[in-house]
Design a protein around this motif. Structure first.
Motif, PDB file in Angstrom:
ATOM      1  N   VAL A 210       2.597   9.943  12.124  1.00 50.26           N
ATOM      2  CA  VAL A 210       3.660   9.777  13.122  1.00 50.26           C
ATOM      3  C   VAL A 210       4.313   8.403  12.975  1.00 50.26           C
ATOM      4  O   VAL A 210       5.540   8.273  13.026  1.00 50.26           O
ATOM      5  N   ALA A 211       3.518   7.374  12.787  1.00 52.75           N
ATOM      6  CA  ALA A 211       4.052   6.022  12.608  1.00 52.75           C
ATOM      7  C   ALA A 211       4.879   5.933  11.329  1.00 52.75           C
ATOM      8  O   ALA A 211       5.917   5.264  11.298  1.00 52.75           O
ATOM      9  N   ALA A 212       4.440   6.598  10.262  1.00 56.87           N
ATOM     10  CA  ALA A 212       5.193   6.606   9.009  1.00 56.87           C
ATOM     11  C   ALA A 212       6.543   7.283   9.204  1.00 56.87           C
ATOM     12  O   ALA A 212       7.580   6.785   8.744  1.00 56.87           O
ATOM     13  N   ARG A 213       6.543   8.414   9.892  1.00 53.85           N
ATOM     14  CA  ARG A 213       7.791   9.154  10.136  1.00 53.85           C
ATOM     15  C   ARG A 213       8.746   8.319  10.990  1.00 53.85           C
ATOM     16  O   ARG A 213       9.927   8.186  10.663  1.00 53.85           O
ATOM     17  N   LEU A 214       8.245   7.723  12.056  1.00 48.36           N
ATOM     18  CA  LEU A 214       9.097   6.939  12.945  1.00 48.36           C
ATOM     19  C   LEU A 214       9.621   5.666  12.281  1.00 48.36           C
ATOM     20  O   LEU A 214      10.731   5.219  12.580  1.00 48.36           O
ATOM     21  N   SER A 215       8.843   5.078  11.371  1.00 50.56           N
ATOM     22  CA  SER A 215       9.310   3.873  10.679  1.00 50.56           C
ATOM     23  C   SER A 215      10.519   4.182   9.808  1.00 50.56           C
ATOM     24  O   SER A 215      11.416   3.355   9.670  1.00 50.56           O
ATOM     25  N   ARG A 216      10.553   5.371   9.226  1.00 48.86           N
ATOM     26  CA  ARG A 216      11.717   5.788   8.432  1.00 48.86           C
ATOM     27  C   ARG A 216      12.862   6.197   9.344  1.00 48.86           C
ATOM     28  O   ARG A 216      14.011   5.810   9.151  1.00 48.86           O
ATOM     29  N   GLU A 217      12.548   6.980  10.341  1.00 52.62           N
ATOM     30  CA  GLU A 217      13.557   7.554  11.225  1.00 52.62           C
ATOM     31  C   GLU A 217      14.270   6.492  12.064  1.00 52.62           C
ATOM     32  O   GLU A 217      15.486   6.528  12.206  1.00 52.62           O
ATOM     33  N   HIS A 218      13.533   5.546  12.607  1.00 57.09           N
ATOM     34  CA  HIS A 218      14.110   4.567  13.529  1.00 57.09           C
ATOM     35  C   HIS A 218      14.443   3.228  12.885  1.00 57.09           C
ATOM     36  O   HIS A 218      15.380   2.564  13.319  1.00 57.09           O
ATOM     37  N   ASN A 219      13.659   2.784  11.899  1.00 61.10           N
ATOM     38  CA  ASN A 219      13.848   1.451  11.314  1.00 61.10           C
ATOM     39  C   ASN A 219      14.335   1.484   9.877  1.00 61.10           C
ATOM     40  O   ASN A 219      14.475   0.445   9.257  1.00 61.10           O
ATOM     41  N   ASP A 220      14.539   2.654   9.317  1.00 58.79           N
ATOM     42  CA  ASP A 220      14.988   2.806   7.933  1.00 58.79           C
ATOM     43  C   ASP A 220      14.087   2.017   6.974  1.00 58.79           C
ATOM     44  O   ASP A 220      14.564   1.375   6.041  1.00 58.79           O
ATOM     45  N   ALA A 221      12.771   2.029   7.244  1.00 62.37           N
ATOM     46  CA  ALA A 221      11.820   1.324   6.375  1.00 62.37           C
ATOM     47  C   ALA A 221      11.902   1.896   4.959  1.00 62.37           C
ATOM     48  O   ALA A 221      12.085   3.094   4.773  1.00 62.37           O
ATOM     49  N   ASN A 222      11.775   1.028   3.960  1.00 63.81           N
ATOM     50  CA  ASN A 222      11.810   1.493   2.579  1.00 63.81           C
ATOM     51  C   ASN A 222      10.553   1.092   1.808  1.00 63.81           C
ATOM     52  O   ASN A 222      10.457   1.322   0.615  1.00 63.81           O
ATOM     53  N   VAL A 223       9.593   0.516   2.519  1.00 63.51           N
ATOM     54  CA  VAL A 223       8.293   0.167   1.940  1.00 63.51           C
ATOM     55  C   VAL A 223       7.233   0.542   2.965  1.00 63.51           C
ATOM     56  O   VAL A 223       7.423   0.338   4.161  1.00 63.51           O
ATOM     57  N   ILE A 224       6.119   1.078   2.486  1.00 65.76           N
ATOM     58  CA  ILE A 224       5.034   1.455   3.384  1.00 65.76           C
ATOM     59  C   ILE A 224       3.776   0.681   2.977  1.00 65.76           C
ATOM     60  O   ILE A 224       3.529   0.457   1.797  1.00 65.76           O
ATOM     61  N   ALA A 225       3.021   0.251   3.982  1.00 63.59           N
ATOM     62  CA  ALA A 225       1.761  -0.461   3.743  1.00 63.59           C
ATOM     63  C   ALA A 225       0.654   0.272   4.487  1.00 63.59           C
ATOM     64  O   ALA A 225       0.805   0.611   5.663  1.00 63.59           O
ATOM     65  N   LEU A 226      -0.440   0.510   3.789  1.00 65.00           N
ATOM     66  CA  LEU A 226      -1.589   1.212   4.359  1.00 65.00           C
ATOM     67  C   LEU A 226      -2.844   0.379   4.115  1.00 65.00           C
ATOM     68  O   LEU A 226      -3.059  -0.106   3.006  1.00 65.00           O
ATOM     69  N   GLY A 227      -3.661   0.218   5.131  1.00 66.76           N
ATOM     70  CA  GLY A 227      -4.909  -0.533   4.973  1.00 66.76           C
ATOM     71  C   GLY A 227      -5.965   0.326   4.298  1.00 66.76           C
ATOM     72  O   GLY A 227      -6.374   1.353   4.835  1.00 66.76           O
ATOM     73  N   ALA A 228      -6.409  -0.060   3.125  1.00 65.22           N
ATOM     74  CA  ALA A 228      -7.365   0.743   2.347  1.00 65.22           C
ATOM     75  C   ALA A 228      -8.692   0.935   3.075  1.00 65.22           C
ATOM     76  O   ALA A 228      -9.322   1.987   2.947  1.00 65.22           O
ATOM     77  N   ARG A 229      -9.109  -0.053   3.826  1.00 60.94           N
ATOM     78  CA  ARG A 229     -10.387   0.056   4.535  1.00 60.94           C
ATOM     79  C   ARG A 229     -10.249   0.750   5.892  1.00 60.94           C
ATOM     80  O   ARG A 229     -11.243   1.128   6.495  1.00 60.94           O
ATOM     81  N   LEU A 230      -9.023   0.884   6.359  1.00 59.47           N
ATOM     82  CA  LEU A 230      -8.799   1.408   7.699  1.00 59.47           C
ATOM     83  C   LEU A 230      -8.289   2.845   7.734  1.00 59.47           C
ATOM     84  O   LEU A 230      -8.385   3.502   8.761  1.00 59.47           O
ATOM     85  N   VAL A 231      -7.717   3.312   6.628  1.00 63.44           N
ATOM     86  CA  VAL A 231      -7.079   4.620   6.604  1.00 63.44           C
ATOM     87  C   VAL A 231      -7.792   5.507   5.591  1.00 63.44           C
ATOM     88  O   VAL A 231      -7.925   5.140   4.421  1.00 63.44           O
ATOM     89  N   GLU A 232      -8.241   6.666   6.049  1.00 64.42           N
ATOM     90  CA  GLU A 232      -8.897   7.632   5.156  1.00 64.42           C
ATOM     91  C   GLU A 232      -7.896   8.155   4.129  1.00 64.42           C
ATOM     92  O   GLU A 232      -6.690   8.169   4.378  1.00 64.42           O
ATOM     93  N   VAL A 233      -8.388   8.619   2.998  1.00 65.78           N
ATOM     94  CA  VAL A 233      -7.536   9.083   1.898  1.00 65.78           C
ATOM     95  C   VAL A 233      -6.611  10.216   2.353  1.00 65.78           C
ATOM     96  O   VAL A 233      -5.406  10.195   2.079  1.00 65.78           O
ATOM     97  N   ASP A 234      -7.130  11.211   3.033  1.00 69.54           N
ATOM     98  CA  ASP A 234      -6.290  12.323   3.476  1.00 69.54           C
ATOM     99  C   ASP A 234      -5.215  11.865   4.461  1.00 69.54           C
ATOM    100  O   ASP A 234      -4.076  12.338   4.415  1.00 69.54           O
ATOM    101  N   THR A 235      -5.562  10.950   5.332  1.00 70.10           N
ATOM    102  CA  THR A 235      -4.583  10.411   6.278  1.00 70.10           C
ATOM    103  C   THR A 235      -3.519   9.610   5.539  1.00 70.10           C
ATOM    104  O   THR A 235      -2.327   9.703   5.855  1.00 70.10           O
ATOM    105  N   ALA A 236      -3.934   8.832   4.550  1.00 74.39           N
ATOM    106  CA  ALA A 236      -2.981   8.054   3.753  1.00 74.39           C
ATOM    107  C   ALA A 236      -2.010   8.975   3.022  1.00 74.39           C
ATOM    108  O   ALA A 236      -0.799   8.714   2.992  1.00 74.39           O
TER     109      ALA A 236
END
Length: 83
Positions: free
Chosen positions: A25-51
């Protein structure tokens, strides 16, 4: 003595809008509302399937434009003009 560049002390390029996300949801909203063009994911905090779901949501979402355009224009402005 060698000089080291501290990239975190520099202003990022005006075209770069990075979003730190931990769920699709945060990934979708970052594109939709902020036109983000780079994504950062915490390797220790986010499971592979979620990433993977975050990346999928990020890549398949378009910028909504409309009321969000002014905010994105502010993000690209020099720091002195952001107030």
């Amino acid at each position: 003595m060698r000089q080291h560049r501290h990239l975190n002390r520099r202003q990022p390029p005006s075209w770069m809008r990075c979003a730190l996300v931990s769920e699709p949801v945060a990934a979708r909203l970052s594109r939709e509302h902020n036109d983000a063009n780079v994504i950062a994911l915490g390797a220790r905090l986010v499971e592979v399937d979620t990433a993977k779901a975050c990346v999928q949501a990020f890549l398949t979402t378009d910028f909504a434009r409309g009321r969000h355009v002014l905010r994105v224009e502010k993000l690209g402005a020099p720091l002195a003009l952001r107030r």
